[in-house]
Design a protein around this motif. Structure first.
Motif, mmCIF file in Angstrom:
data_model
loop_
_atom_site.group_PDB
_atom_site.id
_atom_site.type_symbol
_atom_site.label_atom_id
_atom_site.label_comp_id
_atom_site.label_asym_id
_atom_site.label_seq_id
_atom_site.Cartn_x
_atom_site.Cartn_y
_atom_site.Cartn_z
ATOM 1 N N LYS A 21 -0.143 26.444 -24.286
ATOM 2 C CA LYS A 21 -1.195 26.379 -23.485
ATOM 3 C C LYS A 21 -1.581 26.505 -22.458
ATOM 4 N N GLN A 22 -0.321 26.139 -21.153
ATOM 5 C CA GLN A 22 0.095 24.689 -20.328
ATOM 6 C C GLN A 22 0.187 25.772 -19.625
ATOM 7 N N PRO A 23 -0.421 26.260 -17.927
ATOM 8 C CA PRO A 23 0.423 26.553 -17.555
ATOM 9 C C PRO A 23 1.728 26.521 -16.631
ATOM 10 N N ALA A 24 2.903 27.336 -17.044
ATOM 11 C CA ALA A 24 4.060 27.380 -16.271
ATOM 12 C C ALA A 24 3.929 28.516 -15.406
ATOM 13 N N GLU A 25 5.695 28.554 -14.638
ATOM 14 C CA GLU A 25 6.312 29.203 -13.200
ATOM 15 C C GLU A 25 7.859 29.185 -13.649
ATOM 16 N N ILE A 26 8.193 30.779 -13.465
ATOM 17 C CA ILE A 26 9.366 31.052 -13.379
ATOM 18 C C ILE A 26 9.451 31.724 -12.532
ATOM 19 N N GLY A 55 4.126 37.130 -8.457
ATOM 20 C CA GLY A 55 3.543 37.105 -6.843
ATOM 21 C C GLY A 55 4.374 36.799 -6.017
ATOM 22 N N ASP A 56 4.210 36.477 -4.922
ATOM 23 C CA ASP A 56 5.233 36.386 -4.215
ATOM 24 C C ASP A 56 4.318 35.524 -3.108
ATOM 25 N N THR A 61 10.770 33.750 -2.138
ATOM 26 C CA THR A 61 11.294 33.327 -3.714
ATOM 27 C C THR A 61 9.258 34.169 -4.101
ATOM 28 N N MET A 62 9.884 34.686 -5.634
ATOM 29 C CA MET A 62 8.655 34.974 -5.908
ATOM 30 C C MET A 62 8.687 33.831 -7.286
ATOM 31 N N SER A 63 7.646 34.276 -7.940
ATOM 32 C CA SER A 63 6.852 33.414 -9.447
ATOM 33 C C SER A 63 6.354 34.241 -10.619
#
Length: 201
Positions: A21-26, A55-56, A61-63
């Motif tokens: 339940k915590q925001p994460a990013e690839i 998103g760009d 880079t993109m996420s």
């Protein structure tokens, strides 16, 4: 070409453990010779994240941003065009203390109104994502335990079929992490049998 793309930051770290339940990013680096893509993302988990924000970043880079709603293994299939990005599929383990809320579990079916000894009693259990991860367990008490069969009808939807042997059983349906770790709160369904019976007891 996908070969000109690469995972960055946390996603490139084998020790990365996103938190429940915590925001994460690839984050993915898109090389100059990668072409136009596009980036496709598919997720596999016991409860996949409700939304993936792709998103760009405008800097090459993109996420892929997401918030896990269950713990355990998550697999991300990442493709650029039709090709897998190096390092994909990405497998990560989400950690944290699971939250469960039985108020998001709904039970329906004629079995709530009672049943007849020797005749199957069928209930339908629907567990919304907000109920938390399962699995679903059903327990019954009474003079003689009934036969219990669980079936999966679809995502978060289950059937519970019971064959009662004597009058007056009650059934407790609950979501739990495992057989040795029941929820502190359970959804209790009383299923009294009608006085008439089809077998001696």
């Amino acid at each position: 070409m996908a070969s000109h793309c690469s995972l960055m930051g946390s996603a490139a770290d084998p020790a990365w453990r996103p938190e429940y339940k915590q925001p994460a990013e690839i984050k993915i680096k898109i090389g100059d010779k990668a072409g136009d893509g596009p980036l496709h993302v598919r997720t596999k988990a016991q409860l996949p994240p409700k939304e993936l924000e792709v998103g760009d970043n405008g800097d090459g880079t993109m996420s892929v941003k997401f918030t896990p709603i269950c713990v355990g293994k998550h697999t991300f299939e990442l493709t650029w065009g039709e090709e897998a990005i190096p390092g994909a599929p990405l497998e990560v383990t989400v950690v944290g203390e699971v939250e469960r809320d039985p108020s998001f579990v709904k039970v329906s079916g004629d079995g709530l109104n009672g049943g007849v000894v020797g005749t199957p009693v069928v209930l339908t259990v629907e567990a919304q994502d907000d109920a938390g991860p399962g699995p679903l367990q059903v327990e019954a008490d009474g003079p003689t335990p009934p036969t219990i069969q669980l079936g999966k009808l679809g995502s978060g939807k289950y059937s519970v079929t019971l064959m009662m042997k004597r009058k007056g059983h009650s059934i407790a349906g609950l979501m739990s992490e495992g057989a040795d770790k029941p929820m502190s709160k359970s959804l209790v369904i009383l299923c009294p049998l009608q006085r008439r019976a089809t077998m001696n007891h």
